[in-house]
Design a protein around this motif. Structure first.
Motif, PDB file in Angstrom:
ATOM      1  N   ALA A 204       0.826  -1.215   0.000  1.00  0.00           N
ATOM      2  CA  ALA A 204       0.000   0.000   0.000  1.00  0.00           C
ATOM      3  C   ALA A 204       0.855   1.257   0.000  1.00  0.00           C
ATOM      4  O   ALA A 204       0.529   2.246  -0.663  1.00  0.00           O
ATOM      5  N   TYR A 205       1.977   1.229   0.732  1.00  0.00           N
ATOM      6  CA  TYR A 205       2.900   2.369   0.685  1.00  0.00           C
ATOM      7  C   TYR A 205       3.472   2.539  -0.718  1.00  0.00           C
ATOM      8  O   TYR A 205       3.626   3.659  -1.213  1.00  0.00           O
ATOM      9  N   ILE A 224       5.072  -1.101 -13.981  1.00  0.00           N
ATOM     10  CA  ILE A 224       4.933  -0.693 -12.577  1.00  0.00           C
ATOM     11  C   ILE A 224       3.543  -0.094 -12.339  1.00  0.00           C
ATOM     12  O   ILE A 224       2.904  -0.348 -11.317  1.00  0.00           O
ATOM     13  N   ILE A 225       3.067   0.690 -13.283  1.00  0.00           N
ATOM     14  CA  ILE A 225       1.723   1.266 -13.167  1.00  0.00           C
ATOM     15  C   ILE A 225       0.676   0.151 -13.146  1.00  0.00           C
ATOM     16  O   ILE A 225      -0.286   0.193 -12.381  1.00  0.00           O
ATOM     17  N   ARG A 226       0.904  -0.871 -13.967  1.00  0.00           N
ATOM     18  CA  ARG A 226      -0.032  -2.008 -14.004  1.00  0.00           C
ATOM     19  C   ARG A 226      -0.101  -2.713 -12.656  1.00  0.00           C
ATOM     20  O   ARG A 226      -1.191  -2.996 -12.145  1.00  0.00           O
ATOM     21  N   ILE A 227       1.061  -2.970 -12.056  1.00  0.00           N
ATOM     22  CA  ILE A 227       1.096  -3.666 -10.762  1.00  0.00           C
ATOM     23  C   ILE A 227       0.462  -2.799  -9.670  1.00  0.00           C
ATOM     24  O   ILE A 227      -0.328  -3.279  -8.854  1.00  0.00           O
ATOM     25  N   ALA A 228       0.795  -1.503  -9.662  1.00  0.00           N
ATOM     26  CA  ALA A 228       0.234  -0.597  -8.651  1.00  0.00           C
ATOM     27  C   ALA A 228      -1.285  -0.540  -8.756  1.00  0.00           C
ATOM     28  O   ALA A 228      -1.998  -0.551  -7.750  1.00  0.00           O
ATOM     29  N   ASN A 232      -3.914  -1.845  -5.907  1.00  0.00           N
ATOM     30  CA  ASN A 232      -4.907  -0.891  -5.400  1.00  0.00           C
ATOM     31  C   ASN A 232      -6.326  -1.431  -5.540  1.00  0.00           C
ATOM     32  O   ASN A 232      -7.150  -1.292  -4.640  1.00  0.00           O
ATOM     33  N   ASP A 233      -6.607  -2.079  -6.660  1.00  0.00           N
ATOM     34  CA  ASP A 233      -7.950  -2.600  -6.913  1.00  0.00           C
ATOM     35  C   ASP A 233      -8.244  -3.889  -6.157  1.00  0.00           C
ATOM     36  O   ASP A 233      -9.411  -4.264  -6.026  1.00  0.00           O
ATOM     37  N   ARG A 234      -7.202  -4.570  -5.689  1.00  0.00           N
ATOM     38  CA  ARG A 234      -7.384  -5.857  -5.011  1.00  0.00           C
ATOM     39  C   ARG A 234      -8.117  -5.703  -3.679  1.00  0.00           C
ATOM     40  O   ARG A 234      -8.803  -6.612  -3.223  1.00  0.00           O
ATOM     41  N   LYS A 235      -7.933  -4.555  -3.027  1.00  0.00           N
ATOM     42  CA  LYS A 235      -8.636  -4.216  -1.789  1.00  0.00           C
ATOM     43  C   LYS A 235      -8.408  -5.228  -0.666  1.00  0.00           C
ATOM     44  O   LYS A 235      -9.338  -5.656   0.031  1.00  0.00           O
ATOM     45  N   SER A 236      -7.156  -5.619  -0.457  1.00  0.00           N
ATOM     46  CA  SER A 236      -6.830  -6.466   0.691  1.00  0.00           C
ATOM     47  C   SER A 236      -6.942  -5.646   1.971  1.00  0.00           C
ATOM     48  O   SER A 236      -6.641  -4.461   1.998  1.00  0.00           O
ATOM     49  N   GLU A 237      -7.347  -6.301   3.042  1.00  0.00           N
ATOM     50  CA  GLU A 237      -7.506  -5.631   4.334  1.00  0.00           C
ATOM     51  C   GLU A 237      -6.153  -5.158   4.857  1.00  0.00           C
ATOM     52  O   GLU A 237      -5.155  -5.863   4.738  1.00  0.00           O
ATOM     53  N   LEU A 238      -6.115  -3.945   5.450  1.00  0.00           N
ATOM     54  CA  LEU A 238      -4.872  -3.391   5.980  1.00  0.00           C
ATOM     55  C   LEU A 238      -4.976  -3.139   7.475  1.00  0.00           C
ATOM     56  O   LEU A 238      -6.059  -2.868   8.005  1.00  0.00           O
ATOM     57  N   ILE A 239      -3.821  -3.212   8.155  1.00  0.00           N
ATOM     58  CA  ILE A 239      -3.723  -2.747   9.537  1.00  0.00           C
ATOM     59  C   ILE A 239      -3.459  -1.251   9.457  1.00  0.00           C
ATOM     60  O   ILE A 239      -2.486  -0.822   8.840  1.00  0.00           O
ATOM     61  N   THR A 240      -4.317  -0.441  10.052  1.00  0.00           N
ATOM     62  CA  THR A 240      -4.134   1.014  10.020  1.00  0.00           C
ATOM     63  C   THR A 240      -4.058   1.553  11.438  1.00  0.00           C
ATOM     64  O   THR A 240      -4.431   0.881  12.397  1.00  0.00           O
ATOM     65  N   SER A 250      -5.115   6.051   0.063  1.00  0.00           N
ATOM     66  CA  SER A 250      -6.167   5.187  -0.499  1.00  0.00           C
ATOM     67  C   SER A 250      -6.943   4.540   0.639  1.00  0.00           C
ATOM     68  O   SER A 250      -6.642   3.438   1.061  1.00  0.00           O
ATOM     69  N   THR A 251      -7.927   5.236   1.154  1.00  0.00           N
ATOM     70  CA  THR A 251      -8.642   4.737   2.329  1.00  0.00           C
ATOM     71  C   THR A 251      -9.508   3.537   2.040  1.00  0.00           C
ATOM     72  O   THR A 251      -9.915   2.819   2.937  1.00  0.00           O
ATOM     73  N   ASP A 252      -9.830   3.284   0.768  1.00  0.00           N
ATOM     74  CA  ASP A 252     -10.666   2.134   0.445  1.00  0.00           C
ATOM     75  C   ASP A 252      -9.837   0.988  -0.111  1.00  0.00           C
ATOM     76  O   ASP A 252     -10.357   0.074  -0.739  1.00  0.00           O
TER      77      ASP A 252
END
Length: 253
Positions: A204-205, A224-228, A232-240, A250-252
């Motif tokens: 995410a960073y 690199i743009i493709r991977i990013a 971003n679209d995968r929306k895996s859960e993050l520890i925040t 990217s809050t979502d």
């Protein structure tokens, strides 16, 4: 003087006993983890250990169960025994099957360097090598990376928090400052390495840094743009940062 010596002696005995208990529980969890192939069954068996401790201040919970590409999941089980003995079990799974099981002392709460030393010394993950290599090949082909099993275990074990600002008055986090520096230096290589991580927070960073460079009209390789974009679209859960999303790009995610 004798009282002081006695106090120091009793204190050392108490501390050593506490660490011995901490290690005893660790090895109980590891023994169960290394002999179980089912996620459901593993959770039940760890939970049954809790019943033999102090159930009122012991917990076994699923901290997250997040996507790490192609149907594989990174699941983390948090374990607390008797209030102060804290651990987490990192799993790489496919369905209910465990491909990697790695038990760690939870140092996120105590901040004691001893726990990091214990993890380096005592962490012996169980790995289904054949299935894990299948996952690595598919992922490396997709990301154009060269990650190995050691990288995978190390990065699944990472305890990271995704936040650019956190705490009273929202000061910038160390990682927030680091990403700012990478953006300032247009260091696409290091941002790419973050994108390739198995740790979703590090990814995410990387996404945040690439997005910021795009806004500055910096030329970035299409791959690199493709991977990013994919991450971003995968929306895996993050520890925040708890209750704080200030500065998160990217809050979502």
């Amino acid at each position: 003087m004798n009282r002081k010596i006695l106090f120091l002696f009793l204190f050392q005995v108490t501390v050593l006993k506490s660490y011995a208990q901490l290690q005893t529980y660790y090895h109980k969890i590891e023994s169960v983890s290394n002999n179980e192939k089912s996620v459901t069954r593993l959770f039940q068996r760890i939970d049954s250990i809790k019943q033999t401790r102090q159930p009122h201040d012991s917990k076994v919970t699923t901290y997250f169960n997040r996507d790490v590409d192609f149907g594989y999941k990174h699941q983390r089980i948090n374990v607390i025994f008797n209030g102060s003995n804290r651990y987490y079990v990192n799993l790489l799974t496919m369905g209910d099957s465990i491909l990697i099981s790695s038990v760690c002392y939870d140092n996120s709460f105590f901040g004691d360097p001893l726990y990091d030393k214990l993890n380096k010394r005592e962490n012996h993950p169980k790995i289904d090598t054949t299935k894990v290599l299948q996952y690595l090949k598919r992922r490396n082909d997709f990301y154009k990376s060269s990650k190995n099993i050691e990288d995978l275990v190390k990065e699944l074990n990472l305890y990271k928090m995704y936040a650019f600002y956190c705490g009273d008055a929202s000061p910038k986090t160390k990682m927030g400052e680091y990403i700012d520096e990478l953006v300032k230096n247009r260091d696409i290589k290091k941002l790419k390495n973050l994108l390739f991580s198995f740790c979703c927070e590090e990814q995410a960073y990387g996404v945040a840094g690439i997005k910021t460079l795009q806004k500055k009209n910096v030329k970035i390789p299409v791959e690199i743009i493709r991977i990013a974009s994919y991450v971003n679209d995968r929306k895996s859960e993050l520890i925040t940062c708890s209750g704080c999303i200030v500065g998160i790009i990217s809050t979502d995610y």
